[in-house]
Scaffold this active site. Structure first.
Site, PDB file in Angstrom:
ATOM      1  N   TYR A 242     -40.615 -94.964  23.375  1.00 48.85           N
ATOM      2  CA  TYR A 242     -40.005 -94.213  24.484  1.00 48.85           C
ATOM      3  C   TYR A 242     -40.371 -94.781  25.847  1.00 48.85           C
ATOM      4  O   TYR A 242     -41.235 -95.624  25.951  1.00 48.85           O
ATOM      5  CB  TYR A 242     -40.207 -92.709  24.349  1.00 48.85           C
ATOM      6  CG  TYR A 242     -41.566 -92.029  24.375  1.00 48.85           C
ATOM      7  CD1 TYR A 242     -42.721 -92.637  24.814  1.00 48.85           C
ATOM      8  CD2 TYR A 242     -41.646 -90.691  23.958  1.00 48.85           C
ATOM      9  CE1 TYR A 242     -43.923 -91.946  24.843  1.00 48.85           C
ATOM     10  CE2 TYR A 242     -42.846 -89.993  23.989  1.00 48.85           C
ATOM     11  CZ  TYR A 242     -43.978 -90.629  24.425  1.00 48.85           C
ATOM     12  OH  TYR A 242     -45.160 -89.943  24.464  1.00 48.85           O
ATOM     13  N   GLU A 243     -39.614 -94.354  26.835  1.00 49.95           N
ATOM     14  CA  GLU A 243     -39.731 -94.948  28.182  1.00 49.95           C
ATOM     15  C   GLU A 243     -39.472 -96.451  28.181  1.00 49.95           C
ATOM     16  O   GLU A 243     -40.090 -97.198  28.948  1.00 49.95           O
ATOM     17  CB  GLU A 243     -41.102 -94.665  28.804  1.00 49.95           C
ATOM     18  CG  GLU A 243     -41.223 -93.312  29.415  1.00 49.95           C
ATOM     19  CD  GLU A 243     -40.073 -92.988  30.355  1.00 49.95           C
ATOM     20  OE1 GLU A 243     -39.485 -91.911  30.200  1.00 49.95           O
ATOM     21  OE2 GLU A 243     -39.739 -93.820  31.228  1.00 49.95           O
ATOM     22  N   GLY A 244     -38.540 -96.890  27.354  1.00 56.15           N
ATOM     23  CA  GLY A 244     -38.229 -98.320  27.253  1.00 56.15           C
ATOM     24  C   GLY A 244     -39.097 -98.971  26.207  1.00 56.15           C
ATOM     25  O   GLY A 244     -40.315 -99.024  26.350  1.00 56.15           O
TER      26      GLY A 244
END
Lengths: 597, 597
Positions: free
Chosen positions: B442-444
């Protein structure tokens, strides 16, 4: 939803026939029934069983898991598992590679290995039940008395009963010398077994009426440590020497462990409370008998890593072709769609190709080890047997540690290809990662494999297995010395072989002055060796593909994957070599109380 | 049972004060309240809260998880979570680093980061609730109108409400240009938001009465792709411009995801069905506002990896000191016991020291990034701000990707130290590994961080951030040029800096001719950079320890760990460099249909 699985029959056959020359080998070893037709039919039938019966049960096995009845001590396996086992037995799979004289089909281990890989990919947790039976079979074949084989081995081979290996206790896993389970001789020649074993895979279940536990225990006045351990047959239901099944033995499952994964595999605490048992093999020689089981079990666990890697890869590949996200850096590749499939992106390709290279290369690595098992047991050529035995000892810890660590890695990459969706249970990818995680722990952790490799196979046995491997590389490079199409692989391979040898010398020389050098080098040496071995098998695979009558696209794919391997995976050896070169100092310097609070 | 956690206050203070000079920095930036006394008191109090309130809830959070009521769409958090949040708010923690003008305490980000690390270690799943509030705070501070800050920001800062970031839809994660959620302007100046968002962390819960969703959506006739995305405030309970809370908005949680880990964190499908929302920032500029949130969120997720690593390490260390198994290769170390504690074995030390080196080095790496956030927002020196901004952009993807991947690695090693016991839920180690696994997604994903680093920070911004970092290394090496005690680190560091620069040139030159080279090099370049950066911070840490008045044992432990890092971790750069040098060819050659069936 969930992940799916198709047996990679084409690549399995390539590994068997094209790379490893299984047809010739089986004929040479006298496996007259293991003709190509027969083996191919087994593979086809096995694929059907695994794809249609076992694979669909993988998810429910994880979700429901095994359940324990505290009142009765019974264990219920997940829905469908018991029925699948009945079909497995009905199909004659349980005795595939067991000797004909005990009711098996006598197939070579190498011919059975693709089946094993399929089971591990289709349903790892389920596969642990027959796996443990296989371990018990090995011990009984090699160490059992005639009546023990008749009474205990035959029902295991035909699948009516299953087996276990009861080694671990709460205070001793690796260090079996510490074990406390006691065996008291009885007047009737049996033994009374008392103690608690933990982590007993398939220790209790609802597949069969009886379970044959092979239990390590101490006789009264046995020497301390590993030299005082004996092996006993302790069935769940008592069985007389003439094979009559009697009353329930004092063996009871005390609990099921709650685990990170393989929820469908029953991991039991087993309490022996004066249970009736029979000694197998000589008193105080139990560890030797256990080692017989452990070597094949280690190869088998290596295959688990391979199977899981392949299932994860297949699903990641499908997702990478379907999932549309962002445009290729070099311009749209699917301009008619809202975005390009993510397989166009270099970093997604990097992850997929790493898996592909480790899986297809690892398949040959693992299958080759199985061929050595067949040679050691069936060759009539003593020199060939001796060489195979040395090589098998050398590659066993490599196969176990590398294939399982690569299993963790490949299931990691495959999840990563799914992005956030990989973390969600419904896609089935996270289960594969959780299941894979046990494989680097059981049957000897990766660290234990590394110590076996460097401490025993290199130092104690003076690297005899490595020399055989280096000889294979040398022969291959000579064979292809004038083959320009192979030069891109044989050149680096020759260099690698020299470095491998030099590194081995380096470790050996250091260890003479400081025993800690063995342990400090072991992990990196094992992985250096694994990547070097895989480089050889990848070069062999390219040559085998070129020499075959397979389509040009197949040959090109092997070559492209090999190129990726040499360019993008093999350089890991540089890091391992540098770490080994730094010696034990940086590892051993820190005082134990300086690590932290 | 389960894993335990103690805040590593001593090492946190070392990173803050000794390595990063936080006292001087805070004074220079005008944080007059952030004196050492105050910050120390915050750390002590934070440690008590995290050790006593959050850490004990970690296991039940995993076991019970969040539950969803289909009838009402409500989400119940695990037992104790809600009460812990009330204590968190009561303690004033929610606004620790938020601006004073909105009710926060205005502490520097750097002073807040150790608290963040503690929360992540104590209870990652719980920590996601305040984390998302922090993201919303950032967006409102930087892009909200005055009334929006008054009405929505203040209740978030004081903890009465929480926030979310609603970006992802089922068909678009990384590629936000594909998103479909619509925003229709209404006569009263509000917008009607319709669409379904997935993976919404803290999207619904029972902590607070209201939840402020920040939602990306498209205005009618918005341009296609990322240039047509706007950001909206969509509260769960409608709120008027003068702050009056009205009726329930048309926002509803449609489901909770079943995940591999962080079960205590509510990962929601959120349905907007003509929900009332307010535009925040300019129309079609939503992505810019979202980037404000994403940068700090990426640092925050990096810290999650660090926190989990440390908790896992602490427990593995304790186990390695207690667990008796086998004798040391160089002779018994605890002859009075049945076996030696496993911390004597080199391979166990290798795993522990790898964790220690990555954690303590990673702590400085992460905290340094937070100091850059403070400089960019509070320095009155424009040149300092500009430089810090460039450096922050460069290190953000490194912090996010490296600390999270190292989190996966350290939780792996820690489990491995436990042997088979690590796989059993009751020890709590496998939870840490499962929880860590989300952080690289998550978050890239890690791949996205790598592309941000090489595509944006190196290529587009011509490596300005790297030049600042290389300048720091150069200055440090000059400063210690005549310091013999530092030569063992500064020598390799200087060489590394040269190689790093050359490698960057190599990638840049290749990319001019072929855009795929950026993607093909990105992952290995990022990790090369991460290990190089850590080498610098380890050298700095040794120098800082030597210069401090800490005990000799502390100084020696820092030096020993740094030596281990240079000898046993840093050589990974050799593999990464070799992989980069092989270029895009091996990655891109394979035809998409040749990967497999």
């Amino acid at each position: 939803m969930g992940s799916s699985y198709r047996a990679p029959l084409d690549d399995m056959r390539f590994a068997l026939y094209d790379v490893l020359g299984a047809e010739t080998l089986f004929a040479q070893l006298g496996f007259t029934d293991a003709t190509r037709d027969v083996v191919d039919a087994i593979l086809d039938e096995g694929a059907r069983f695994n794809e249609n019966v076992l694979a669909p049960l993988n998810e429910i096995g994880d979700r429901v898991g095994c359940t324990y009845d505290k009142a009765t001590g019974d264990v219920r396996t997940p829905p469908g598992f018991r029925e699948a086992y009945a079909k497995f037995v009905e199909g004659g799979w349980s005795g595939l590679v067991s000797p004909v004289e005990f009711g098996g089909q006598g197939m070579p281990h190498l011919a059975g290995l693709p089946l094993k890989e399929m089971i591990d990919a289709a349903n790892l947790a389920w596969g642990n039940f027959p796996l443990l039976s296989h371990g018990a079979t090995e011990a009984l074949v090699h160490h059992g008395e005639a009546w023990q084989r008749e009474v205990f081995l035959k029902p295991i081979v035909d699948g009516r009963w299953t087996g276990t290996m009861c080694l671990t206790e709460s205070h001793c896993g690796t260090d079996l010398g510490l074990l406390k389970t006691r065996a008291e001789p009885q007047a009737d020649g049996t033994y009374s077994i008392t103690g608690t074993k933990i982590f007993i895979t398939a220790g209790e279940h609802d597949f069969t009426d009886n379970i044959v536990h092979l239990v390590l225990a101490r006789l009264p006045d046995a020497p301390a440590g590993v030299k005082g351990i004996s092996l006993f047959i302790v069935p769940k239901m008592q069985v007389s020497r003439d094979g009559v099944v009697g009353q329930r033995n004092a063996v009871r499952c005390g609990a099921l462990e709650h685990k990170m994964g393989i929820h469908g595999s029953a991991t039991c605490v087993i309490n022996f409370d004066g249970a009736q048992g029979y000694l197998i093999g000589a008193p105080n020689k139990g560890l030797i008998a256990m080692f017989t089981m452990m070597n094949t079990a280690r190869l088998a666990v290596g295959l688990q890593g391979l199977g899981l890697s392949d299932r994860a890869y297949q699903n990641a590949l499908r997702y990478a072709r379907e999932r549309l996200q962002m445009r290729s850096l070099s311009g749209p590749k699917a301009p008619d769609k809202p975005a390009d499939p993510i397989i166009v992106h270099p970093d997604v390709r990097r992850m997929l190709l790493t898996c592909k290279a480790l899986i297809e290369g690892g398949r040959v690595l693992g299958y080759h080890a199985a061929s050595l098992v067949d040679i050691t047991s069936h060759s009539t050529d003593e020199a060939q047997r001796t060489e195979a035995d040395a090589l098998l000892g050398f590659v066993t810890p490599i196969v176990k540690a590398c294939l399982t660590e690569w299993g963790v890695e490949c299931t990691y990459h495959a999840m990563q290809c799914f992005g956030g969706h990989g973390y969600i249970a419904e896609h089935g990818m996270e289960q594969l990662a959780r299941d894979a995680r046990i494989t680097t722990l059981y049957e000897g952790t990766t660290g234990i494999q590394a110590l076996d490799l460097v401490g025993r196979k290199i130092m104690q046995q003076q690297g005899v297995g490595l020399r055989v491997f280096l000889g294979m590389i040398d022969a291959f490079c000579r064979e292809h010395a004038s083959n320009e199409a192979m030069a891109e692989f044989t050149g680096p391979l020759r260099e690698l072989a020299n470095d491998w040898q030099a590194l081995t010398m380096q470790v050996g020389q250091r260890a003479v002055g400081n025993a800690e050098e063995v342990g400090a080098a072991s992990y990196d040496y094992l992985f250096y060796s694994g990547y070097a071995a895989l480089a050889y098998w990848w070069a062999r695979s390219v040559a085998a593909a070129d020499a075959s009558d397979r389509p040009a696209a197949f040959k090109q794919a092997k070559r492209d994957t090999a190129r990726f391997y040499f360019a993008r995976v093999l350089p890991r050896t540089k890091a391992h070599a540098a770490m080994i070169a730094s010696g034990a100092g940086p590892v051993m310097a820190m005082a134990a109380d300086a690590f932290g609070d």
